[in-house]
Scaffold this motif. Structure first.
Motif, mmCIF file in Angstrom:
data_model
loop_
_atom_site.group_PDB
_atom_site.id
_atom_site.type_symbol
_atom_site.label_atom_id
_atom_site.label_comp_id
_atom_site.label_asym_id
_atom_site.label_seq_id
_atom_site.Cartn_x
_atom_site.Cartn_y
_atom_site.Cartn_z
ATOM 1 N N MET A 1 37.405 6.290 -32.819
ATOM 2 C CA MET A 1 37.387 6.647 -31.414
ATOM 3 C C MET A 1 38.078 7.995 -31.286
ATOM 4 O O MET A 1 39.153 8.204 -31.815
ATOM 5 C CB MET A 1 38.121 5.573 -30.602
ATOM 6 C CG MET A 1 38.156 5.875 -29.126
ATOM 7 S SD MET A 1 39.143 4.708 -28.134
ATOM 8 C CE MET A 1 38.200 3.239 -28.221
ATOM 9 N N GLY A 2 37.451 8.901 -30.540
ATOM 10 C CA GLY A 2 38.013 10.228 -30.356
ATOM 11 C C GLY A 2 39.222 10.209 -29.439
ATOM 12 O O GLY A 2 39.460 9.244 -28.703
ATOM 13 N N SER A 3 39.980 11.294 -29.477
ATOM 14 C CA SER A 3 41.209 11.344 -28.686
ATOM 15 C C SER A 3 40.931 11.335 -27.188
ATOM 16 O O SER A 3 41.698 10.745 -26.424
ATOM 17 C CB SER A 3 42.032 12.573 -29.074
ATOM 18 O OG SER A 3 41.293 13.754 -28.819
ATOM 19 N N VAL A 4 39.836 11.956 -26.754
ATOM 20 C CA VAL A 4 39.498 11.939 -25.323
ATOM 21 C C VAL A 4 39.127 10.524 -24.901
ATOM 22 O O VAL A 4 39.535 10.037 -23.853
ATOM 23 C CB VAL A 4 38.358 12.934 -25.024
ATOM 24 C CG1 VAL A 4 37.888 12.806 -23.593
ATOM 25 C CG2 VAL A 4 38.806 14.356 -25.315
ATOM 26 N N ARG A 5 38.387 9.828 -25.751
ATOM 27 C CA ARG A 5 37.997 8.451 -25.439
ATOM 28 C C ARG A 5 39.224 7.539 -25.429
ATOM 29 O O ARG A 5 39.338 6.649 -24.583
ATOM 30 C CB ARG A 5 36.989 7.957 -26.468
ATOM 31 C CG ARG A 5 36.564 6.521 -26.241
ATOM 32 C CD ARG A 5 35.066 6.406 -26.228
ATOM 33 N NE ARG A 5 34.654 5.041 -26.108
ATOM 34 C CZ ARG A 5 34.173 4.507 -24.986
ATOM 35 N NH1 ARG A 5 34.025 5.265 -23.929
ATOM 36 N NH2 ARG A 5 33.806 3.261 -24.939
ATOM 37 N N LYS A 6 40.151 7.749 -26.369
ATOM 38 C CA LYS A 6 41.374 6.950 -26.388
ATOM 39 C C LYS A 6 42.189 7.176 -25.118
ATOM 40 O O LYS A 6 42.714 6.238 -24.530
ATOM 41 C CB LYS A 6 42.233 7.303 -27.597
ATOM 42 C CG LYS A 6 41.723 6.741 -28.894
ATOM 43 C CD LYS A 6 42.656 7.108 -30.026
ATOM 44 C CE LYS A 6 42.132 6.614 -31.349
ATOM 45 N NZ LYS A 6 43.000 7.003 -32.462
ATOM 46 N N ALA A 7 42.297 8.431 -24.700
ATOM 47 C CA ALA A 7 43.040 8.746 -23.475
ATOM 48 C C ALA A 7 42.356 8.131 -22.268
ATOM 49 O O ALA A 7 43.010 7.592 -21.369
ATOM 50 C CB ALA A 7 43.176 10.255 -23.307
ATOM 51 N N SER A 8 41.029 8.187 -22.235
ATOM 52 C CA SER A 8 40.293 7.591 -21.114
ATOM 53 C C SER A 8 40.464 6.079 -21.091
ATOM 54 O O SER A 8 40.592 5.471 -20.027
ATOM 55 C CB SER A 8 38.808 7.948 -21.208
ATOM 56 O OG SER A 8 38.628 9.338 -21.109
ATOM 57 N N ALA A 9 40.479 5.472 -22.273
ATOM 58 C CA ALA A 9 40.674 4.021 -22.345
ATOM 59 C C ALA A 9 42.087 3.654 -21.913
ATOM 60 O O ALA A 9 42.298 2.660 -21.221
ATOM 61 C CB ALA A 9 40.407 3.526 -23.764
ATOM 62 N N TRP A 10 43.051 4.460 -22.313
ATOM 63 C CA TRP A 10 44.444 4.204 -21.927
ATOM 64 C C TRP A 10 44.611 4.302 -20.426
ATOM 65 O O TRP A 10 45.347 3.541 -19.822
ATOM 66 C CB TRP A 10 45.361 5.200 -22.631
ATOM 67 C CG TRP A 10 46.799 4.937 -22.402
ATOM 68 C CD1 TRP A 10 47.573 3.995 -22.991
ATOM 69 C CD2 TRP A 10 47.655 5.628 -21.478
ATOM 70 N NE1 TRP A 10 48.850 4.053 -22.509
ATOM 71 C CE2 TRP A 10 48.936 5.049 -21.579
ATOM 72 C CE3 TRP A 10 47.465 6.670 -20.596
ATOM 73 C CZ2 TRP A 10 49.998 5.483 -20.816
ATOM 74 C CZ3 TRP A 10 48.530 7.111 -19.843
ATOM 75 C CH2 TRP A 10 49.785 6.517 -19.955
ATOM 76 N N LEU A 11 43.907 5.244 -19.787
ATOM 77 C CA LEU A 11 43.972 5.395 -18.335
ATOM 78 C C LEU A 11 43.127 4.363 -17.604
ATOM 79 O O LEU A 11 43.204 4.249 -16.391
ATOM 80 C CB LEU A 11 43.517 6.802 -17.931
ATOM 81 C CG LEU A 11 44.444 7.939 -18.350
ATOM 82 C CD1 LEU A 11 43.776 9.278 -18.102
ATOM 83 C CD2 LEU A 11 45.751 7.853 -17.586
ATOM 84 N N GLY A 12 42.304 3.628 -18.347
ATOM 85 C CA GLY A 12 41.479 2.609 -17.724
ATOM 86 C C GLY A 12 40.179 3.137 -17.167
ATOM 87 O O GLY A 12 39.505 2.473 -16.379
ATOM 88 N N LEU A 13 39.789 4.330 -17.581
ATOM 89 C CA LEU A 13 38.561 4.934 -17.075
ATOM 90 C C LEU A 13 37.330 4.419 -17.801
ATOM 91 O O LEU A 13 36.240 4.407 -17.250
ATOM 92 C CB LEU A 13 38.638 6.465 -17.186
ATOM 93 C CG LEU A 13 39.790 7.113 -16.413
ATOM 94 C CD1 LEU A 13 39.839 8.597 -16.707
ATOM 95 C CD2 LEU A 13 39.641 6.870 -14.923
ATOM 96 N N ASN B 1 36.663 -0.922 -26.402
ATOM 97 C CA ASN B 1 36.063 -1.950 -27.245
ATOM 98 C C ASN B 1 36.533 -1.857 -28.677
ATOM 99 O O ASN B 1 36.052 -2.553 -29.542
ATOM 100 C CB ASN B 1 34.533 -1.834 -27.200
ATOM 101 C CG ASN B 1 34.006 -2.114 -25.814
ATOM 102 O OD1 ASN B 1 34.614 -2.862 -25.070
ATOM 103 N ND2 ASN B 1 32.896 -1.501 -25.464
ATOM 104 N N ASP B 2 37.486 -0.978 -28.928
ATOM 105 C CA ASP B 2 37.980 -0.766 -30.280
ATOM 106 C C ASP B 2 38.781 -1.954 -30.792
ATOM 107 O O ASP B 2 38.920 -2.135 -31.994
ATOM 108 C CB ASP B 2 38.850 0.490 -30.307
ATOM 109 C CG ASP B 2 38.602 1.307 -31.556
ATOM 110 O OD1 ASP B 2 37.536 1.117 -32.161
ATOM 111 O OD2 ASP B 2 39.479 2.117 -31.903
ATOM 112 N N ASP B 3 39.316 -2.771 -29.871
ATOM 113 C CA ASP B 3 40.149 -3.880 -30.306
ATOM 114 C C ASP B 3 39.346 -5.046 -30.860
ATOM 115 O O ASP B 3 39.905 -5.967 -31.427
ATOM 116 C CB ASP B 3 41.062 -4.351 -29.182
ATOM 117 C CG ASP B 3 40.301 -4.808 -27.955
ATOM 118 O OD1 ASP B 3 39.074 -4.570 -27.900
ATOM 119 O OD2 ASP B 3 40.925 -5.384 -27.055
ATOM 120 N N GLU B 4 38.023 -5.032 -30.720
ATOM 121 C CA GLU B 4 37.206 -6.118 -31.233
ATOM 122 C C GLU B 4 37.260 -6.199 -32.748
ATOM 123 O O GLU B 4 37.058 -7.241 -33.330
ATOM 124 C CB GLU B 4 35.763 -5.957 -30.765
ATOM 125 C CG GLU B 4 35.603 -6.176 -29.285
ATOM 126 C CD GLU B 4 34.178 -5.932 -28.830
ATOM 127 O OE1 GLU B 4 33.311 -5.626 -29.661
ATOM 128 O OE2 GLU B 4 33.938 -6.058 -27.621
#
Length: 145
Positions: free
Chosen positions: A1-13, A17-20
């Motif tokens: 997962m890219g850093s932008v996607r990780k940041a977006s996931a952290w913000l809840g945007l 699904n990485d935790d699966e």
């Protein structure tokens, strides 16, 4: 997962699904062996330890004046009480504050306003430390001058 996607996931945007990948596919729900979990008798439960050492703080959020009794009983036992009166009618909240003022006067405690309609009742043997950074200034790690 890219850093932008990780940041977006952290913000809840976006959905994360990485935790699966951490779930084990061999796990089957409902397989109960019939054995109950038993706590090791050497392990003390946190509330028991806190009670033994006198490190308890109660939070009470009454919805009517009837909740004042719980506040009084806890405070009489020497437990600091956080009173959250935000769910009460203004008239009843004033009565509970008056009750608490009498309680702390009679038992030589103190009352501090935490926020609007939230108060801390402290027994006489409890020291309240202010969160003001200048009050706790010392020559330690944060003194970088």
């Amino acid at each position: 997962m890219g850093s932008v996607r990780k940041a977006s996931a952290w913000l809840g945007l976006v959905d994360d699904n990485d935790d699966e990948r951490y779930y084990d596919d061999d796990y089957t729900e409902g397989t109960d062996s019939g054995e109950a979990w038993v706590t090791d008798p050497r392990v003390k439960v946190a509330s028991d330890t806190a009670e033994d050492k006198g490190r308890r703080i109660a939070t009470v959020a009454p919805d009517s004046f009837r909740g004042a009794r719980a506040i009084g009983e806890l405070f009489r036992e020497g437990v600091p009480v956080i009173m959250n009166l935000t769910n009460m009618e203004p008239g009843d909240a004033k009565r509970v504050v008056d009750f608490a003022a009498g309680l702390i006067f009679g038992l030589r405690g103190s009352i501090d306003r935490i926020s609007t309609r939230v108060f801390l009742l402290s027994p006489s043997d409890t020291e309240i430390i202010s969160g003001d950074a200048s009050a706790h200034h010392s020559d330690g790690f944060f003194n970088q001058s």
